[in-house]
Design a protein around this motif. Structure first.
Motif, PDB file in Angstrom:
ATOM      1  N   LYS A  14       0.850  -1.186   0.000  1.00  0.00           N
ATOM      2  CA  LYS A  14       0.000   0.000   0.000  1.00  0.00           C
ATOM      3  C   LYS A  14       0.884   1.234   0.000  1.00  0.00           C
ATOM      4  CE  LYS A  14      -3.601  -2.610   0.499  1.00  0.00           C
ATOM      5  NZ  LYS A  14      -4.456  -2.964  -0.583  1.00  0.00           N
ATOM      6  N   ASP A  15       0.296   2.376  -0.293  1.00  0.00           N
ATOM      7  CA  ASP A  15       1.054   3.618  -0.370  1.00  0.00           C
ATOM      8  C   ASP A  15       1.062   4.396   0.934  1.00  0.00           C
ATOM      9  OD1 ASP A  15       1.625   3.180  -3.051  1.00  0.00           O
ATOM     10  OD2 ASP A  15      -0.205   4.191  -3.697  1.00  0.00           O
ATOM     11  N   TYR A  16       0.280   3.994   1.908  1.00  0.00           N
ATOM     12  CA  TYR A  16       0.143   4.772   3.137  1.00  0.00           C
ATOM     13  C   TYR A  16      -0.330   3.873   4.275  1.00  0.00           C
ATOM     14  CZ  TYR A  16      -4.841   4.276   2.571  1.00  0.00           C
ATOM     15  OH  TYR A  16      -6.094   3.727   2.465  1.00  0.00           O
ATOM     16  N   THR A  17      -0.212   4.422   5.462  1.00  0.00           N
ATOM     17  CA  THR A  17      -0.856   3.830   6.628  1.00  0.00           C
ATOM     18  C   THR A  17      -1.704   4.913   7.265  1.00  0.00           C
ATOM     19  OG1 THR A  17      -0.540   2.548   8.650  1.00  0.00           O
ATOM     20  CG2 THR A  17       1.028   4.326   8.257  1.00  0.00           C
ATOM     21  N   LYS A  18      -2.789   4.517   7.871  1.00  0.00           N
ATOM     22  CA  LYS A  18      -3.697   5.472   8.500  1.00  0.00           C
ATOM     23  C   LYS A  18      -4.118   4.916   9.851  1.00  0.00           C
ATOM     24  CE  LYS A  18      -8.065   7.862   7.623  1.00  0.00           C
ATOM     25  NZ  LYS A  18      -9.132   8.064   6.619  1.00  0.00           N
ATOM     26  N   VAL A  19      -4.023   5.758  10.859  1.00  0.00           N
ATOM     27  CA  VAL A  19      -4.443   5.379  12.198  1.00  0.00           C
ATOM     28  C   VAL A  19      -5.413   6.443  12.679  1.00  0.00           C
ATOM     29  CG1 VAL A  19      -3.712   4.859  14.553  1.00  0.00           C
ATOM     30  CG2 VAL A  19      -2.204   4.304  12.635  1.00  0.00           C
ATOM     31  N   GLY A  20      -6.572   6.021  13.122  1.00  0.00           N
ATOM     32  CA  GLY A  20      -7.589   6.961  13.579  1.00  0.00           C
ATOM     33  C   GLY A  20      -8.054   6.638  14.978  1.00  0.00           C
ATOM     34  N   LEU A  21      -8.414   7.680  15.675  1.00  0.00           N
ATOM     35  CA  LEU A  21      -8.993   7.527  17.003  1.00  0.00           C
ATOM     36  C   LEU A  21     -10.351   8.203  16.972  1.00  0.00           C
ATOM     37  CD1 LEU A  21      -8.313   6.327  19.744  1.00  0.00           C
ATOM     38  CD2 LEU A  21      -7.428   8.553  20.417  1.00  0.00           C
ATOM     39  N   GLN A  22     -11.394   7.390  17.066  1.00  0.00           N
ATOM     40  CA  GLN A  22     -12.763   7.903  17.080  1.00  0.00           C
ATOM     41  C   GLN A  22     -13.142   8.083  18.541  1.00  0.00           C
ATOM     42  OE1 GLN A  22     -15.578   5.371  15.115  1.00  0.00           O
ATOM     43  NE2 GLN A  22     -17.134   6.956  15.060  1.00  0.00           N
ATOM     44  N   LEU A  23     -13.169   9.334  18.969  1.00  0.00           N
ATOM     45  CA  LEU A  23     -13.378   9.626  20.383  1.00  0.00           C
ATOM     46  C   LEU A  23     -14.798   9.345  20.834  1.00  0.00           C
ATOM     47  CD1 LEU A  23     -11.344  12.929  20.480  1.00  0.00           C
ATOM     48  CD2 LEU A  23     -10.583  10.620  21.056  1.00  0.00           C
ATOM     49  N   ASP A  45     -19.134   9.262  18.810  1.00  0.00           N
ATOM     50  CA  ASP A  45     -19.828   9.143  17.527  1.00  0.00           C
ATOM     51  C   ASP A  45     -19.654  10.377  16.657  1.00  0.00           C
ATOM     52  OD1 ASP A  45     -20.720   6.629  18.141  1.00  0.00           O
ATOM     53  OD2 ASP A  45     -22.610   7.338  18.991  1.00  0.00           O
ATOM     54  N   LYS A  46     -19.048  11.432  17.207  1.00  0.00           N
ATOM     55  CA  LYS A  46     -19.020  12.702  16.496  1.00  0.00           C
ATOM     56  C   LYS A  46     -17.631  13.221  16.158  1.00  0.00           C
ATOM     57  CE  LYS A  46     -23.226  13.987  18.852  1.00  0.00           C
ATOM     58  NZ  LYS A  46     -23.866  14.884  19.779  1.00  0.00           N
ATOM     59  N   ASN A  47     -16.594  12.801  16.840  1.00  0.00           N
ATOM     60  CA  ASN A  47     -15.268  13.377  16.672  1.00  0.00           C
ATOM     61  C   ASN A  47     -14.216  12.306  16.397  1.00  0.00           C
ATOM     62  OD1 ASN A  47     -15.719  16.325  17.445  1.00  0.00           O
ATOM     63  ND2 ASN A  47     -16.677  15.228  19.137  1.00  0.00           N
ATOM     64  N   THR A  48     -13.430  12.540  15.345  1.00  0.00           N
ATOM     65  CA  THR A  48     -12.391  11.599  14.952  1.00  0.00           C
ATOM     66  C   THR A  48     -11.096  12.356  14.691  1.00  0.00           C
ATOM     67  OG1 THR A  48     -14.038  10.170  13.918  1.00  0.00           O
ATOM     68  CG2 THR A  48     -11.761   9.819  13.270  1.00  0.00           C
ATOM     69  N   PHE A  49      -9.987  11.729  15.056  1.00  0.00           N
ATOM     70  CA  PHE A  49      -8.657  12.267  14.808  1.00  0.00           C
ATOM     71  C   PHE A  49      -7.881  11.219  14.031  1.00  0.00           C
ATOM     72  CE2 PHE A  49      -4.218  12.870  16.204  1.00  0.00           C
ATOM     73  CZ  PHE A  49      -4.026  14.171  15.786  1.00  0.00           C
ATOM     74  N   ASN A  50      -7.341  11.573  12.852  1.00  0.00           N
ATOM     75  CA  ASN A  50      -6.605  10.628  12.009  1.00  0.00           C
ATOM     76  C   ASN A  50      -5.169  11.080  11.814  1.00  0.00           C
ATOM     77  OD1 ASN A  50      -8.829   8.897  11.353  1.00  0.00           O
ATOM     78  ND2 ASN A  50      -9.568  10.480   9.980  1.00  0.00           N
ATOM     79  N   TRP A  51      -4.288  10.098  11.687  1.00  0.00           N
ATOM     80  CA  TRP A  51      -2.876  10.302  11.384  1.00  0.00           C
ATOM     81  C   TRP A  51      -2.606   9.486  10.128  1.00  0.00           C
ATOM     82  CZ3 TRP A  51       0.988   6.360  11.954  1.00  0.00           C
ATOM     83  CH2 TRP A  51       2.314   6.802  11.918  1.00  0.00           C
ATOM     84  N   THR A  58      -8.871  16.138  11.406  1.00  0.00           N
ATOM     85  CA  THR A  58      -9.894  16.120  12.450  1.00  0.00           C
ATOM     86  C   THR A  58     -11.248  16.198  11.757  1.00  0.00           C
ATOM     87  OG1 THR A  58      -9.869  18.522  12.731  1.00  0.00           O
ATOM     88  CG2 THR A  58      -8.438  17.234  14.166  1.00  0.00           C
ATOM     89  N   ILE A  59     -12.182  15.426  12.260  1.00  0.00           N
ATOM     90  CA  ILE A  59     -13.551  15.432  11.747  1.00  0.00           C
ATOM     91  C   ILE A  59     -14.455  15.662  12.950  1.00  0.00           C
ATOM     92  CG2 ILE A  59     -15.318  14.161  10.478  1.00  0.00           C
ATOM     93  CD1 ILE A  59     -12.943  12.417   9.377  1.00  0.00           C
ATOM     94  N   ASP A  60     -15.251  16.735  12.894  1.00  0.00           N
ATOM     95  CA  ASP A  60     -16.087  17.068  14.045  1.00  0.00           C
ATOM     96  C   ASP A  60     -17.510  16.556  13.880  1.00  0.00           C
ATOM     97  OD1 ASP A  60     -17.467  18.869  12.409  1.00  0.00           O
ATOM     98  OD2 ASP A  60     -16.487  20.634  13.246  1.00  0.00           O
ATOM     99  N   GLU A  61     -18.367  16.914  14.835  1.00  0.00           N
ATOM    100  CA  GLU A  61     -19.747  16.402  14.861  1.00  0.00           C
ATOM    101  C   GLU A  61     -20.573  16.823  13.648  1.00  0.00           C
ATOM    102  OE1 GLU A  61     -19.600  20.228  17.204  1.00  0.00           O
ATOM    103  OE2 GLU A  61     -18.478  18.372  17.317  1.00  0.00           O
TER     104      GLU A  61
END
Length: 109
Positions: free
Chosen positions: A62-71, A73-79, A90-93
């Protein structure tokens, strides 16, 4: 809270781990991905994977790796890490997406 890991070391595709209140224990056979989970989490929190070593962690051609933390149902933080850059999202509500490029030196290893 959910940890979502994609294409990281031995963890091919999208892998989701849900953390519930209390103690979480990760068990599994040798070479099943337990350490990869903690390395992915460390990458997300500390950006502790250098660009020069990214290819060692991005798996399965693959070309990338992605790690996300879904805090919740409304907020997510991805690396998101590839061999050229590090991006944070960052994805908000309201499903508003904000993207940030890593600034400074990420060669912490």
């Amino acid at each position: 809270m959910k940890l979502i890991i994609e294409n990281f070391q031995s963890l091919e595709g999208v892998n989701k781990l849900e953390f519930r209140p209390g103690v979480t224990i990760v068990v599994g056979a040798s070479n099943s991905g337990k350490t990869a989970i903690f390395r992915a989490l460390r990458g997300l929190i500390l950006n502790y994977i250098s660009s020069s070593k990214a290819r060692e962690y991005v798996t399965h051609y693959k070309d990338y790796t992605k790690v996300g933390l879904q805090l919740d149902d409304k907020n997510t933080f991805n690396w998101i890490k590839d061999d050229k850059s590090t991006t944070y999202e960052t994805i908000d509500e309201n499903d508003n997406l904000q993207t940030f490029e890593k600034a400074g030196n990420d060669d912490l290893e």
